[in-house]
Structures are given as C-alpha cells and as structure tokens.
Write a protein that holds these residues in place. Structure first.
Motif, PDB file in Angstrom:
ATOM      1  N   VAL A  32       0.848  -1.188   0.000  1.00  0.00           N
ATOM      2  CA  VAL A  32       0.000   0.000   0.000  1.00  0.00           C
ATOM      3  C   VAL A  32       0.885   1.238   0.000  1.00  0.00           C
ATOM      4  O   VAL A  32       1.793   1.362   0.810  1.00  0.00           O
ATOM      5  N   CYS A  33       0.596   2.131  -0.937  1.00  0.00           N
ATOM      6  CA  CYS A  33       1.234   3.437  -0.989  1.00  0.00           C
ATOM      7  C   CYS A  33       0.120   4.449  -0.758  1.00  0.00           C
ATOM      8  O   CYS A  33      -0.899   4.403  -1.446  1.00  0.00           O
ATOM      9  N   SER A  34       0.278   5.340   0.208  1.00  0.00           N
ATOM     10  CA  SER A  34      -0.814   6.257   0.514  1.00  0.00           C
ATOM     11  C   SER A  34      -0.431   7.710   0.274  1.00  0.00           C
ATOM     12  O   SER A  34       0.739   8.082   0.393  1.00  0.00           O
ATOM     13  N   TYR A  35      -1.459   8.491  -0.058  1.00  0.00           N
ATOM     14  CA  TYR A  35      -1.313   9.904  -0.386  1.00  0.00           C
ATOM     15  C   TYR A  35      -2.484  10.650   0.250  1.00  0.00           C
ATOM     16  O   TYR A  35      -3.626  10.184   0.176  1.00  0.00           O
ATOM     17  N   PRO A  36      -2.239  11.814   0.864  1.00  0.00           N
ATOM     18  CA  PRO A  36      -3.312  12.519   1.555  1.00  0.00           C
ATOM     19  C   PRO A  36      -4.294  13.263   0.638  1.00  0.00           C
ATOM     20  O   PRO A  36      -5.388  13.607   1.066  1.00  0.00           O
ATOM     21  N   ASP A  37      -3.879  13.498  -0.597  1.00  0.00           N
ATOM     22  CA  ASP A  37      -4.753  14.202  -1.530  1.00  0.00           C
ATOM     23  C   ASP A  37      -4.305  13.942  -2.963  1.00  0.00           C
ATOM     24  O   ASP A  37      -3.265  13.312  -3.198  1.00  0.00           O
ATOM     25  N   ALA A  38      -5.105  14.408  -3.908  1.00  0.00           N
ATOM     26  CA  ALA A  38      -4.821  14.166  -5.324  1.00  0.00           C
ATOM     27  C   ALA A  38      -3.514  14.805  -5.763  1.00  0.00           C
ATOM     28  O   ALA A  38      -2.750  14.216  -6.532  1.00  0.00           O
ATOM     29  N   GLU A  39      -3.256  15.988  -5.259  1.00  0.00           N
ATOM     30  CA  GLU A  39      -2.038  16.692  -5.657  1.00  0.00           C
ATOM     31  C   GLU A  39      -0.788  15.940  -5.210  1.00  0.00           C
ATOM     32  O   GLU A  39       0.181  15.823  -5.966  1.00  0.00           O
ATOM     33  N   ALA A  40      -0.802  15.401  -3.994  1.00  0.00           N
ATOM     34  CA  ALA A  40       0.343  14.621  -3.505  1.00  0.00           C
ATOM     35  C   ALA A  40       0.523  13.370  -4.354  1.00  0.00           C
ATOM     36  O   ALA A  40       1.656  12.990  -4.681  1.00  0.00           O
ATOM     37  N   PHE A  41      -0.572  12.743  -4.726  1.00  0.00           N
ATOM     38  CA  PHE A  41      -0.488  11.562  -5.580  1.00  0.00           C
ATOM     39  C   PHE A  41       0.124  11.918  -6.930  1.00  0.00           C
ATOM     40  O   PHE A  41       1.042  11.251  -7.406  1.00  0.00           O
ATOM     41  N   LEU A  42      -0.371  12.969  -7.558  1.00  0.00           N
ATOM     42  CA  LEU A  42       0.132  13.360  -8.879  1.00  0.00           C
ATOM     43  C   LEU A  42       1.606  13.758  -8.829  1.00  0.00           C
ATOM     44  O   LEU A  42       2.347  13.512  -9.777  1.00  0.00           O
ATOM     45  N   PHE A  43       2.026  14.344  -7.710  1.00  0.00           N
ATOM     46  CA  PHE A  43       3.406  14.796  -7.574  1.00  0.00           C
ATOM     47  C   PHE A  43       4.374  13.654  -7.293  1.00  0.00           C
ATOM     48  O   PHE A  43       5.491  13.638  -7.798  1.00  0.00           O
TER      49      PHE A  43
END
Length: 126
Positions: A32-43
C-alpha cells in the motif's frame, strides 16, 4: 517494486484509513502506498502499471476531487483499475463511476472483507 508484486495506491485524506488499509492488505501480500490528496499523488506517485497496481480513491478529496483525479489518471492510463470510495449520499457519482468498466465503487461504510475481496480479484486479473 517487482513485477509479481501488487500495489494499491490509496488517495484518502484520513491517515487512519490509509494506515489501517496498509496493515490489512499487507497480510495478503499487497503493498500500500498512501497519499493525503490528489495533488500529492500526482506529484509523487511512480508511473502506474495496470498489470501490477490499482488505485483506491476517496471521492470527496480536498482540493482536486476524486472524480477529477480519476478523469486525469484514466486519460493517461485508461487500463488502470480504480476503486472509488463513496458515501451512499452521492447516487449521481455512483452511477457515473459504474458506467466505466474500469471503475469499481465501494460504498462507505464498507466491510473490510468486501474491499479485500475486490482487491484480490483485481490482483488475480493483473
């Protein structure tokens, strides 16, 4: 990540959910890789390979919404499987998501076993 490993990229602002999913899914050999929001994921997300990963996205993200993120990601990686976490109070969003055969819908509150079953089936298809 090795080719035979399967990862779920979780985009959810609730850190407790992300940590709980990581604990649960790691027992099934799913990273599992987690990101707090869409922007963090895209970055910070690595290039997505539909054969060894899927995306689990909260519909109500701060900033760029879950549906907006999906539109962007699926335009670049149309074969990626996605599970969208939605509340039962958004029937229009559920209808749109279910119209796309690559987007599954998990309604909240969800049962862990249902989510795990869906992810294991996606891993087998990959």
């Amino acid at each position: 990540m090795k080719k035979n490993e399967f990862a779920v990229h979780v985009v959810d602002p609730d850190q407790a959910i992300a940590e709980g999913l990581a604990t649960l899914l790691n027992t099934y050999g799913i990273q599992v890789c987690s990101y707090p929001d869409a922007e963090a994921f895209l970055f910070s997300a690595p290039p997505l390979d539909p054969e060894c990963c899927c995306l689990l996205v909260e519909a109500n993200l701060p900033g760029l919404s879950g549906p907006a993120l999906l539109q962007k990601i699926l335009s670049e990686c149309p074969d990626l499987h996605v599970l969208l976490l939605v509340s039962t109070s958004v029937p229009d969003l559920i209808k749109v998501a279910r119209a796309n055969n690559r987007i599954g819908v998990i309604e909240k509150p969800f049962v862990d076993g249902v989510l795990v079953d869906r992810l294991l089936r996606l891993r087998e298809c990959a």
